[in-house]
Scaffold this motif. Structure first.
Motif, mmCIF file in Angstrom:
data_model
loop_
_atom_site.group_PDB
_atom_site.id
_atom_site.type_symbol
_atom_site.label_atom_id
_atom_site.label_comp_id
_atom_site.label_asym_id
_atom_site.label_seq_id
_atom_site.Cartn_x
_atom_site.Cartn_y
_atom_site.Cartn_z
ATOM 1 N N LEU A 146 0.937 -1.257 0.093
ATOM 2 C CA LEU A 146 0.013 0.100 -0.025
ATOM 3 C C LEU A 146 1.116 1.266 -0.082
ATOM 4 C CD1 LEU A 146 -2.733 -0.812 2.682
ATOM 5 C CD2 LEU A 146 -2.964 -1.007 0.241
ATOM 6 N N LYS A 147 0.363 2.243 -0.478
ATOM 7 C CA LYS A 147 1.062 3.539 -0.579
ATOM 8 C C LYS A 147 0.499 4.779 -0.013
ATOM 9 C CE LYS A 147 4.113 1.569 -3.617
ATOM 10 N NZ LYS A 147 5.462 1.245 -3.119
ATOM 11 N N PHE A 148 1.038 5.733 0.506
ATOM 12 C CA PHE A 148 0.883 6.974 1.163
ATOM 13 C C PHE A 148 -0.332 6.687 2.108
ATOM 14 C CE2 PHE A 148 2.409 7.656 -3.196
ATOM 15 C CZ PHE A 148 3.657 8.186 -3.069
ATOM 16 N N GLN A 149 -1.373 7.601 1.915
ATOM 17 C CA GLN A 149 -2.509 7.601 2.823
ATOM 18 C C GLN A 149 -2.834 6.136 3.117
ATOM 19 O OE1 GLN A 149 -5.419 10.835 2.975
ATOM 20 N NE2 GLN A 149 -6.857 9.108 2.162
ATOM 21 N N ASP A 150 -3.417 5.200 2.152
ATOM 22 C CA ASP A 150 -3.738 3.749 2.185
ATOM 23 C C ASP A 150 -2.760 3.177 3.384
ATOM 24 O OD1 ASP A 150 -5.841 4.382 0.602
ATOM 25 O OD2 ASP A 150 -4.933 3.651 -1.067
ATOM 26 N N ARG A 151 -1.572 3.318 3.095
ATOM 27 C CA ARG A 151 -0.710 2.617 4.245
ATOM 28 C C ARG A 151 -0.821 3.034 5.558
ATOM 29 N NH1 ARG A 151 5.612 2.386 3.203
ATOM 30 N NH2 ARG A 151 5.832 0.110 3.002
ATOM 31 N N VAL A 152 -0.994 4.466 5.577
ATOM 32 C CA VAL A 152 -1.208 5.016 6.946
ATOM 33 C C VAL A 152 -2.500 4.572 7.624
ATOM 34 C CG1 VAL A 152 -1.570 7.282 8.180
ATOM 35 C CG2 VAL A 152 0.295 7.203 6.497
ATOM 36 N N LEU A 153 -3.394 4.661 6.792
ATOM 37 C CA LEU A 153 -4.749 4.006 7.240
ATOM 38 C C LEU A 153 -4.620 2.693 7.684
ATOM 39 C CD1 LEU A 153 -7.072 5.909 4.776
ATOM 40 C CD2 LEU A 153 -7.077 6.338 7.041
#
Length: 236
Positions: A146-153
């Motif tokens: 996952l990348k960026f915001q999806d990974r943070v979520l």
């Protein structure tokens, strides 16, 4: 539970430690790309009233590698780096209290960049009295493609987060509604100005924590870390 997630930096400015102090768990990214000429392995110090860079030299490698896959250069001259700080701060009021910490940090012998940075972060936090728990991103069981915001979520959900706090730049990077949809409150931490005496010269802000430790007692910095910021909501 309050959570923050950041990549590691070498002796960063005080806002980074404010972010650590504001949360219950601080996840440090190891499996993200190393950014060339960023702040991962360098920062700024005070030299003759002006800001100057100090850095960790790295072994030559592909720019596509993650932070955890980079290494310090074999020719890293530890005494030279310590002498830079000694020359700049030897007459600072808290030099004697701070320099042993820097000697321990710089003397750490692991050549792996992430482990070196993580060690320096934990040692500095212990010196400042910060008790926040740490976790390394690759050890959290999520889909790491996952990348960026999806990974943070995904990291937030994996840790049961109710409140996610980011550095102030997160206001431009993330969508608060996406967090809200997962039942997570989103805030960004904005540091307030903290001018302090620097050899009687005009104040140079946002330098490495090294500079603040040289000119301020740990008790004062603990107050600044705990109180001298605002948690900002994203505009609707």
């Amino acid at each position: 539970m309050k959570l923050a997630i950041m990549q590691p930096y070498f002796l960063p400015y005080i806002g980074y430690y404010q972010l650590i102090g504001a949360v219950d768990l601080f996840i440090v990214y190891d499996n993200v790309k190393y950014v060339k000429k960023g702040w991962v392995n360098r920062n700024r110090m005070l030299v003759n009233g002006k800001d100057a860079l100090f850095s960790l030299p790295l072994k030559k490698a592909s720019d596509a590698l993650d932070i955890r896959d980079r290494e310090l250069a074999a020719e890293f001259d530890r005494p030279k780096l310590l002498n830079q700080w000694r020359g700049a701060y030897r007459t600072a009021p808290f030099f004697k209290q701070t320099f042993p910490l820097l000697e321990e940090i710089v003397g750490f012998q692991d050549p792996n960049l992430f482990r070196y940075l993580f060690n320096s972060l934990r040692m500095t936090c212990a010196h400042l009295g910060l008790k926040t728990a740490f976790k390394i991103s690759s050890e959290v069981p999520i889909d790491h493609s996952l990348k960026f915001q999806d990974r943070v979520l995904a990291l937030c959900e994996a840790e049961g987060t109710q409140k996610y706090i980011n550095a102030i730049g997160g206001l431009e990077l993330y969508d608060a509604d996406a967090f809200r949809a997962r039942g997570i409150e989103f805030r960004a931490l904005r540091s307030r100005p903290f001018p302090y005496e620097q050899f009687g010269q005009p104040h140079v802000p946002y330098l490495s924590i090294v500079d603040l430790l040289m000119f301020n007692p740990v008790s004062k910095l603990s107050e600044i870390i705990a109180e001298n910021y605002d948690l900002v909501e994203q505009d609707a």
